[in-house]
Write an enzyme that holds these catalytic residues in place. Structure first.
Site, PDB file in Angstrom:
ATOM      1  CG  HIS A  75     -18.693  22.107  89.553  1.00  0.00           C
ATOM      2  ND1 HIS A  75     -18.124  23.207  88.980  1.00  0.00           N
ATOM      3  CD2 HIS A  75     -17.812  21.680  90.493  1.00  0.00           C
ATOM      4  CE1 HIS A  75     -16.943  23.460  89.552  1.00  0.00           C
ATOM      5  NE2 HIS A  75     -16.735  22.529  90.474  1.00  0.00           N
ATOM      6  N   PRO A 294     -15.964  27.038  72.547  1.00  0.00           N
ATOM      7  CG  PRO A 294     -14.036  27.865  73.554  1.00  0.00           C
ATOM      8  CD  PRO A 294     -14.765  27.827  72.269  1.00  0.00           C
ATOM      9  CE  LYS A 298     -23.133  21.073  75.944  1.00  0.00           C
ATOM     10  NZ  LYS A 298     -23.397  20.075  76.992  1.00  0.00           N
ATOM     11  CE1 TYR A 388     -21.830  23.126  82.298  1.00  0.00           C
ATOM     12  CE2 TYR A 388     -21.983  25.035  80.879  1.00  0.00           C
ATOM     13  CZ  TYR A 388     -21.276  24.254  81.767  1.00  0.00           C
ATOM     14  OH  TYR A 388     -19.983  24.620  82.111  1.00  0.00           O
TER      15      TYR A 388
HETATM   16  P1  FAS Z   1      -8.058  16.343  68.664  1.00  0.00           P
HETATM   17  O1  FAS Z   1      -7.758  17.486  67.747  1.00  0.00           O
HETATM   18  O2  FAS Z   1      -7.968  16.527  70.137  1.00  0.00           O
HETATM   19  O3  FAS Z   1      -7.083  15.115  68.309  1.00  0.00           O
HETATM   20  C1  FAS Z   1      -6.765  14.806  66.955  1.00  0.00           C
HETATM   21  C2  FAS Z   1      -5.457  14.033  66.955  1.00  0.00           C
HETATM   22  O4  FAS Z   1      -5.176  13.653  65.615  1.00  0.00           O
HETATM   23  C3  FAS Z   1      -4.288  14.894  67.421  1.00  0.00           C
HETATM   24  O5  FAS Z   1      -3.509  14.180  68.359  1.00  0.00           O
HETATM   25  C4  FAS Z   1      -3.506  15.163  66.134  1.00  0.00           C
HETATM   26  O6  FAS Z   1      -2.111  15.283  66.355  1.00  0.00           O
HETATM   27  C5  FAS Z   1      -3.822  13.923  65.322  1.00  0.00           C
HETATM   28  N1  FAS Z   1      -3.677  14.119  63.887  1.00  0.00           N
HETATM   29  C6  FAS Z   1      -3.995  15.222  63.166  1.00  0.00           C
HETATM   30  N2  FAS Z   1      -3.701  15.019  61.859  1.00  0.00           N
HETATM   31  C7  FAS Z   1      -3.200  13.748  61.758  1.00  0.00           C
HETATM   32  C8  FAS Z   1      -2.704  12.964  60.678  1.00  0.00           C
HETATM   33  N3  FAS Z   1      -2.659  13.436  59.444  1.00  0.00           N
HETATM   34  N4  FAS Z   1      -2.266  11.702  60.935  1.00  0.00           N
HETATM   35  C9  FAS Z   1      -2.307  11.217  62.196  1.00  0.00           C
HETATM   36  N5  FAS Z   1      -2.746  11.907  63.281  1.00  0.00           N
HETATM   37  C10 FAS Z   1      -3.184  13.166  63.042  1.00  0.00           C
HETATM   38  N6  FAS Z   1     -13.576  21.811  74.152  1.00  0.00           N
HETATM   39  C11 FAS Z   1     -14.301  21.976  75.279  1.00  0.00           C
HETATM   40  O7  FAS Z   1     -15.277  21.232  75.474  1.00  0.00           O
HETATM   41  N7  FAS Z   1     -13.968  22.935  76.204  1.00  0.00           N
HETATM   42  C12 FAS Z   1     -12.875  23.746  76.038  1.00  0.00           C
HETATM   43  O8  FAS Z   1     -12.582  24.594  76.875  1.00  0.00           O
HETATM   44  C13 FAS Z   1     -12.074  23.595  74.889  1.00  0.00           C
HETATM   45  N8  FAS Z   1     -10.962  24.361  74.718  1.00  0.00           N
HETATM   46  C14 FAS Z   1     -10.223  24.208  73.582  1.00  0.00           C
HETATM   47  C15 FAS Z   1      -9.064  24.981  73.373  1.00  0.00           C
HETATM   48  C16 FAS Z   1      -8.328  24.851  72.194  1.00  0.00           C
HETATM   49  C17 FAS Z   1      -7.071  25.665  71.999  1.00  0.00           C
HETATM   50  C18 FAS Z   1      -8.755  23.948  71.188  1.00  0.00           C
HETATM   51  C19 FAS Z   1      -7.999  23.833  69.878  1.00  0.00           C
HETATM   52  C20 FAS Z   1      -9.874  23.157  71.390  1.00  0.00           C
HETATM   53  C21 FAS Z   1     -10.615  23.267  72.595  1.00  0.00           C
HETATM   54  N9  FAS Z   1     -11.734  22.472  72.833  1.00  0.00           N
HETATM   55  C22 FAS Z   1     -12.476  22.613  73.960  1.00  0.00           C
HETATM   56  C23 FAS Z   1     -12.139  21.466  71.889  1.00  0.00           C
HETATM   57  C24 FAS Z   1     -11.291  20.227  72.100  1.00  0.00           C
HETATM   58  O9  FAS Z   1     -11.347  19.826  73.416  1.00  0.00           O
HETATM   59  C25 FAS Z   1     -11.737  19.173  71.104  1.00  0.00           C
HETATM   60  O10 FAS Z   1     -13.142  19.094  71.033  1.00  0.00           O
HETATM   61  C26 FAS Z   1     -11.189  17.786  71.386  1.00  0.00           C
HETATM   62  O11 FAS Z   1      -9.792  17.855  71.462  1.00  0.00           O
HETATM   63  C27 FAS Z   1     -11.651  16.849  70.269  1.00  0.00           C
HETATM   64  O12 FAS Z   1     -10.932  15.674  70.367  1.00  0.00           O
HETATM   65  P2  FAS Z   1     -10.516  14.872  69.039  1.00  0.00           P
HETATM   66  O13 FAS Z   1     -11.682  14.753  68.145  1.00  0.00           O
HETATM   67  O14 FAS Z   1      -9.814  13.659  69.518  1.00  0.00           O
HETATM   68  O15 FAS Z   1      -9.503  15.834  68.253  1.00  0.00           O
HETATM   69  C1  PHB Z   2     -12.588  24.961  80.902  1.00  0.00           C
HETATM   70  O1  PHB Z   2     -11.617  24.928  80.109  1.00  0.00           O
HETATM   71  O2  PHB Z   2     -12.473  24.703  82.124  1.00  0.00           O
HETATM   72  C2  PHB Z   2     -13.948  25.303  80.358  1.00  0.00           C
HETATM   73  C3  PHB Z   2     -14.055  25.840  79.084  1.00  0.00           C
HETATM   74  C4  PHB Z   2     -15.307  26.161  78.595  1.00  0.00           C
HETATM   75  C5  PHB Z   2     -16.432  25.929  79.390  1.00  0.00           C
HETATM   76  C6  PHB Z   2     -16.320  25.366  80.646  1.00  0.00           C
HETATM   77  C7  PHB Z   2     -15.056  25.057  81.149  1.00  0.00           C
HETATM   78  O3  PHB Z   2     -17.673  26.258  78.924  1.00  0.00           O
END
Ligand code: FAS
Ligand code: PHB
Length: 393
Positions: A75, A294, A298, A388
């Protein structure tokens, strides 16, 4: 007790943990990943959707770019919408950079497949994971796996275990501070089996609240609605969701196509940043160290930039140079605070602020004025484009 040694023990098999292990393997540095959930759980999480240009470059450099190239959607910009007017902000025209729509779930799928093909050591469904001797040069991880006790001794431990993990919690309270900010709204997100009704993401501030049209592919749309943080998803029928999206995203001459909703959930909007991402032999990456709302896309990208910086430091360390590793915490936090302020700016720009009607109405008109300024000023749009598409590493 099964006892192993490795150079880097990584806690968490989310995108941060899996990518760090892969980046280290790419430079011949062995690691072991310990994850407390199942591989199916890790693969099933539907989260972020947009990759910054730098994230795409990192993944491609590490040999993980094939599906991003074939299935990702590049995009050039986004649409900002308010008061019934939609404006395109073209990042590529403004600063020559782009973003790629490619779901976090796909990034994780690529990483899991790559590790599987390479025979990496990843313990899924580990129980009672704990880290020890962080102040020593030989820190340890203990956990149960398949009913057997395990212990790993390493040079370093990396907490990639998310906001609720054990690693940050293992740093003594006297040695770490958490800076937090919560927002008075949440996002109701849906996945729908319908082709996107737009070529680029639409971020819309409407009198009723924020709405966004994103996507996952040419046949799957991802859409979000601002709701109250206390909202119960059970109160939102599919019809109610589509009605609200039609209201908040609609502009004359444009049609939002509806389809079967295959997933819906509510995510709170919050920020937190730890005061440190390094503690003796422990490093934190991704959500273990920081969370952003979100709005600015980022979260995943910050995890990837932390990993890129930490991997560089660890690779240099094993080549005999500790300068980069010594700077990791400070450099990653400096970058993260720039990400935090941008995410806060985007969030406060585009969401209806609750509160008494008068202050609420003033805020709303001030927001409309800010969006009017941004959509008509190339200088303001360059600021938006630079942030962005991602701060350079
Ligand atoms: P994660 O939380 O993804 O991964 C951590 C891992 O550690 C998991 O697999 C967990 O099971 C494991 N873990 C936890 N405790 C442990 C323990 N005690 N022992 C061993 N393993 C353990 N970001 C965006 O940029 N755009 C979005 O639209 C967006 N939407 C999101 C929606 C939701 C519902 C959530 C919760 C987050 C969203 N995020 C979004 C943010 C998300 O993408 C995170 O930034 C991303 O998953 C970060 O990745 P990790 O740091 O790997 O953490
Ligand atoms: C997406 O989940 O596609 C998403 C979420 C937040 C943004 C952009 C894309 O700012």
């Amino acid at each position: 007790m099964s006892h192993e040694t490795t150079r880097v023990a990584i806690i968490g098999a989310g995108p941060a943990g899996l990518l760090l292990s892969w980046a280290l393997r790419d430079s011949g540095i062995d690691s072991i990943v310990v994850e407390n959930r199942s591989q199916d759980y890790v693969l099933a999480r539907i989260r972020a959707g947009v990759l910054e240009q730098g994230s795409v470059e990192t993944l491609t450099r590490l040999g993980l770019g094939a599906r991003i190239r074939s299935e990702g959607m590049v995009h050039n910009g986004i649409y900002l919408q308010a008061a019934g007017e939609r404006h395109n902000v073209n990042f590529h025209d403004l600063i020559g950079r782009t973003v790629t729509v490619y779901g976090q779930q796909e990034v994780v799928k690529d990483l899991v497949a790559a590790h599987s093909d390479a025979g990496s050591t990843i313990y899924y469904e580990a129980a009672d994971v704990a880290v020890h001797d962080l102040e020593s040069a030989r820190p340890r991880v203990t956990f149960g796996h398949a009913g057997e006790p395990h212990e790993i001794t390493a040079d370093f431990i990396v907490g990639a275990d998310g906001f609720h993990g054990v690693c940050r919690a293992s740093i003594p309270d006297r040695d770490i501070t958490l800076y937090a900010h919560s927002y008075p709204f949440a996002w109701l997100g849906i996945l729908a089996d319908v082709a996107p009704s737009t070529d680029e993401l639409i971020y819309s501030l409407h009198d009723d609240g924020f709405a966004m049209h994103s996507m996952r592919s040419h046949t799957v749309s991802r859409l979000y609605l601002q709701v109250d943080p206390a909202e119960d998803i059970a109160n939102w029928s599919d019809d109610r969701i589509w009605d609200a999206l039609q209201t908040r995203l609609g502009v004359p001459g444009w049609t939002l196509h509806e389809g079967t909703i295959t997933e819906k959930s509510i995510t709170p909007m919050r920020s937190f940043v730890a005061s440190r991402l390094d503690y003796h032999s422990l490093f934190l990456v991704g959500d273990a160290g920081h969370i952003v709302p979100p709005t600015g896309a980022k979260g995943l990208n910050s995890a990837i930039s932390d990993v890129t910086m930490l991997a560089a430091g660890l690779i240099d360390h094993y080549a005999g140079d500790d300068a980069t590793l010594g700077r990791y915490g400070e450099a990653a936090l400096a970058r993260q605070w720039k990400v935090q302020q941008f995410s806060q700016w985007m969030t406060e720009l585009l969401h209806r602020h609750p509160g008494d009607l008068q202050s609420n109405e003033f805020d709303y008109r001030s927001q409309l004025g800010r969006i009017d300024y941004v959509t008509h000023s190339l200088h303001a749009q360059r600021m938006l484009a630079e942030q962005y598409t991602g701060f350079p590493l």
